[in-house]
Enzyme design. Structure first.
Site, PDB file in Angstrom:
ATOM      1  N   SER A  56       8.013  30.342  -6.905  1.00  0.00           N
ATOM      2  CA  SER A  56       7.001  29.111  -7.310  1.00  0.00           C
ATOM      3  C   SER A  56       5.293  30.195  -7.225  1.00  0.00           C
ATOM      4  CB  SER A  56       7.020  28.333  -6.330  1.00  0.00           C
ATOM      5  OG  SER A  56       7.874  27.156  -5.771  1.00  0.00           O
ATOM      6  N   LYS A  59       3.949  28.988 -10.048  1.00  0.00           N
ATOM      7  CA  LYS A  59       2.802  27.969 -10.422  1.00  0.00           C
ATOM      8  C   LYS A  59       1.173  28.190 -10.406  1.00  0.00           C
ATOM      9  CE  LYS A  59       5.901  24.301  -8.093  1.00  0.00           C
ATOM     10  NZ  LYS A  59       6.788  25.388  -7.688  1.00  0.00           N
ATOM     11  N   SER A 118       3.819  22.189  -3.834  1.00  0.00           N
ATOM     12  CA  SER A 118       4.794  22.809  -4.464  1.00  0.00           C
ATOM     13  C   SER A 118       5.664  22.567  -5.523  1.00  0.00           C
ATOM     14  CB  SER A 118       5.440  24.307  -3.552  1.00  0.00           C
ATOM     15  OG  SER A 118       5.809  25.306  -4.400  1.00  0.00           O
TER      16      SER A 118
END
Length: 381
Positions: A56, A59, A118
């Site tokens: 993640s 991102k 997230s």
């Protein structure tokens, strides 16, 4: 300051081992790095260029490309986005902010869902809002990675779910994080939000340091079964009389959420406690005025186009000695900001930092008689 960070971070200069008198901490992670974002120097690292799965942490680039779209007025924070089935159906077992195809959602909410919760669904929705479809958005992500000089990074999607074509390094991720903070400080504030509620569902930010350390204001965590637990954390603390100093830590491949939190805190504390960032020269400050040959003026001011800062172990700043190496003889014409030499900052006769020195002013050619006279002087010099 912004220009300095951009210039120095382009190479992520590392403190010379000869000047590194503080033993690096033992960090329970496969790969890690500590960057002083104020000077642009890497303080310490372990396997910083080893390929890792960013999970993640991907991102962060998704957010960066979205911030660019907002800056360029292609989107606004209050732009309402229709949720596609593709965004809604993203891996149901993964992190989500729980957007719904029946309810348009604002870009602002999607950014909070992306960075605080997230949400993988938020990542897809933002990609589609910015670029029309996920594939085109990934092209933009990789284009930005190339522009930033992230040579060991490639993105395959906007959320970081496992893919053999989604990889990075601690070094590249530190540079990406620094770019976000430098280029979009007003949007970076989202990363410090501790919890966010959407669709009547409240989720906490997975960055536990936001509760444990009041100086931490970002940035992102990541986890997959294959990558382990990762975190990029950033903190600002006082730096003596010279204002604030920011450190960015990258920890990848930790064994648990608790370990990545603990090791990130350890890195930040170690960096702040054992190192200082000192200002060496100011933007436009002449460090010398050497002679110019065949020029309309006899001397030129030389120095730097930005403030120059350096991160050193505590107690080392007083030992720094500059050694200037010029491209003598300096011959006109000289362009303003054209490189004319190198400054080596030495500690105990060993180089700590190498800096390009430029002309701070333009020097035009002298008249034909002036040039002829200097030619004679050079022959007998």
């Amino acid at each position: 300051m912004k220009k300095l960070i951009a210039a120095v971070a382009a190479s992520l200069l590392t403190i010379s081992a000869s000047a590194q008198t503080v033993p690096a901490p033992q960090i329970a992670a496969k790969s890690w790095l500590l960057l002083d974002a104020t000077s642009g120097q890497v303080i310490a690292a372990q396997d910083p260029n080893t390929r890792i799965e960013p999970a993640s942490l991907t991102k962060i680039m998704t957010a960066y490309v979205t911030f660019q779209a907002i800056r360029d007025k292609k989107l606004a924070l209050n732009t309402m986005v229709n949720v596609s089935p593709r965004a809604w159906k993203v891996d149901s077992s993964s992190s989500k902010m729980f957007i719904d195809p029946a309810t348009p959602v604002s870009v602002d909410d999607l950014l909070h869902g992306l960075m605080v919760q997230s949400g993988n669904d938020a990542a897809v929705a933002l990609a589609e809002a910015v670029a029309g479809d996920e594939g085109t958005f990934v092209v933009l992500m990789n284009r930005e990675a190339q522009r930033m000089g992230l040579k060991n990074t490639r993105f395959a999607n906007p959320h970081g779910l496992p893919s053999p074509d989604n990889f990075s390094t601690a070094n590249d991720l530190a540079r990406l994080a620094s770019n976000v903070i430098r280029d979009f400080p007003e949007f970076y504030k989202i990363d410090s939000v501790k919890q966010f509620t959407y669709n009547k569902i409240t989720q906490q930010n997975r960055n536990r340091l936001l509760w444990l350390d009041p100086t931490v204001d970002g940035m992102k965590t990541g986890h997959t079964e294959s990558s382990g637990y990762s975190m990029i954390a950033s903190a600002r603390r006082p730096n003596g009389a010279s204002g604030q100093r920011r450190l960015i830590s990258v920890v990848s491949g930790a064994s648990s959420d608790g370990v990545r939190t603990q090791e990130s805190q350890k890195l930040l504390n170690w960096g702040f406690q054992n190192f200082d960032t000192v200002k060496l020269y100011s933007k436009g400050q002449p460090i010398a005025t050497p002679e110019v040959w065949k020029g309309a003026q006899s001397n030129v001011k030389i120095g730097f186009t930005n403030d120059i800062l350096v991160t050193v172990p505590k107690g080392v700043a007083g030992k720094l000695k500059p050694v200037l190496e010029r491209k003598d003889p300096l011959m006109a014409p000289l362009a303003r900001n054209g490189r004319v030499g190198t400054l080596r900052m030495m500690v105990d006769n060993k180089p700590l930092l190498v800096l390009p020195v430029v002309a701070l002013e333009e020097v035009q050619e002298a008249s034909i008689f002036g040039r002829a006279w200097d030619s004679v002087r050079l022959m007998v010099k």
